[in-house]
Design a protein around this motif. Sequence first.
Motif, PDB file in Angstrom:
ATOM      1  N   ALA A   1       1.084  -1.698   0.080  1.00 25.22           N
ATOM      2  CA  ALA A   1      -0.036  -0.017  -0.179  1.00 25.22           C
ATOM      3  C   ALA A   1       1.217   1.079  -0.065  1.00 25.22           C
TER       4      ALA A   1
ATOM      5  N   TYR B   1      -0.660   3.132  -2.846  1.00 23.00           N
ATOM      6  CA  TYR B   1      -2.150   3.148  -2.629  1.00 23.00           C
ATOM      7  C   TYR B   1      -2.420   4.001  -1.437  1.00 23.00           C
TER       8      TYR B   1
ATOM      9  N   ALA C   1      -7.511   1.487   1.522  1.00 20.97           N
ATOM     10  CA  ALA C   1      -5.568   1.291   0.618  1.00 20.97           C
ATOM     11  C   ALA C   1      -5.214  -0.229   1.114  1.00 20.97           C
TER      12      ALA C   1
ATOM     13  N   LYS D   1      -6.686  -3.540  -0.049  1.00 17.97           N
ATOM     14  CA  LYS D   1      -6.275  -3.153  -1.592  1.00 17.97           C
ATOM     15  C   LYS D   1      -5.018  -4.058  -2.156  1.00 17.97           C
TER      16      LYS D   1
END
Length: 342
Positions: free
Chosen positions: A49, A54, A243, A246
């Motif tokens: 991240a 991110y 984030a 993800k």
Amino acid sequence: MTRKLSSVALAAAVSAAVAVGSFGASAATKIRLTLDWIPQSTHGLIFIAQYEGYYKAEGLDVKIDAGRGSADAVKKLVSGTHDIGLADINALIQYNAKNKGNEIKSVMMMYEQPPFSIFVLKKSGITHPKQLVGKTLGAPVFDASYKLFPAFAKAIGIDPNSVKKKNMDPRLREPMLIKEQVDAISGHVFSSMLNLKAAGIKEEDVTFFMYGDYGMESYANGVAVRPDFLAKNGDAVRGFVRATIKATRDMVQKPKLALSSAKKFEPLLNEAVEADRLRLGIKCCVLTPNVRKNGYGGIDMARLQRSIDQAADAYGIKEPPKAADMWQDGYLPPQSERFIHK
């Protein structure tokens, strides 16, 4: 005259650009993050991240610091040196029980199943944890698996006092098992297993009993947030969680990216060892059957309450916190955005 006006216009444009840049930089929310332990591949979700941008895309400026255990992460949040910490929820249970009204809550669960385990050598003949009765269990006194052993013993139906205890320095834990100076050790599955393998023991020659497979309801490490920071920066925390989830998907699907990101943060990491750690960590605790079914990052409040009750019994907590004192809803993305598949 024209040249002079052009110069003035150019200067104004430059000033405006600088002002916009300064505004953009100041608009990013600064987050001081502490890991739960020294940097490892299982922290790949954080490093991905960070280095894949991110966090930046969510308007966050994240500074990452290494940790020294979950209790240390909690102390950093309490002291105000850090805003977000990765911490075992069992450490939060102990803190929140003593600090009612000032609880620190988790907003995202990283390990849906805990890595807490008991290890024995296969040659010991121990095939079920009930066979630990009369045996000697070794571990550092602060080891999370060791501290929760009374609850684990109760879950499998044995008296925790029927198992002898031997405390030692963390560096001696696996060597003492190998030398048969203890019959079993407690530890995280992706730490003790790697230490045993590093000492020349084959994985197939080790048996381990994960607490979650034997009636323990525990969750484990998650994202905890300092209360005042959470109150003032709700959108930033939502962005951080979004984030990180993800990046977790990337970690599961692209383990090499997790390894390279971890090495970017800590160049001295042993890539082969960390690849093995990541494999074990994802299998045991991240991509679990519950996560496959319900998505990553969330919890079941009824299960959390049962886990609190089990932990309170193990820690001798007379007035344990409630599930609502441990978890803050509203910071996870929709369930449809939290599914992770290999």
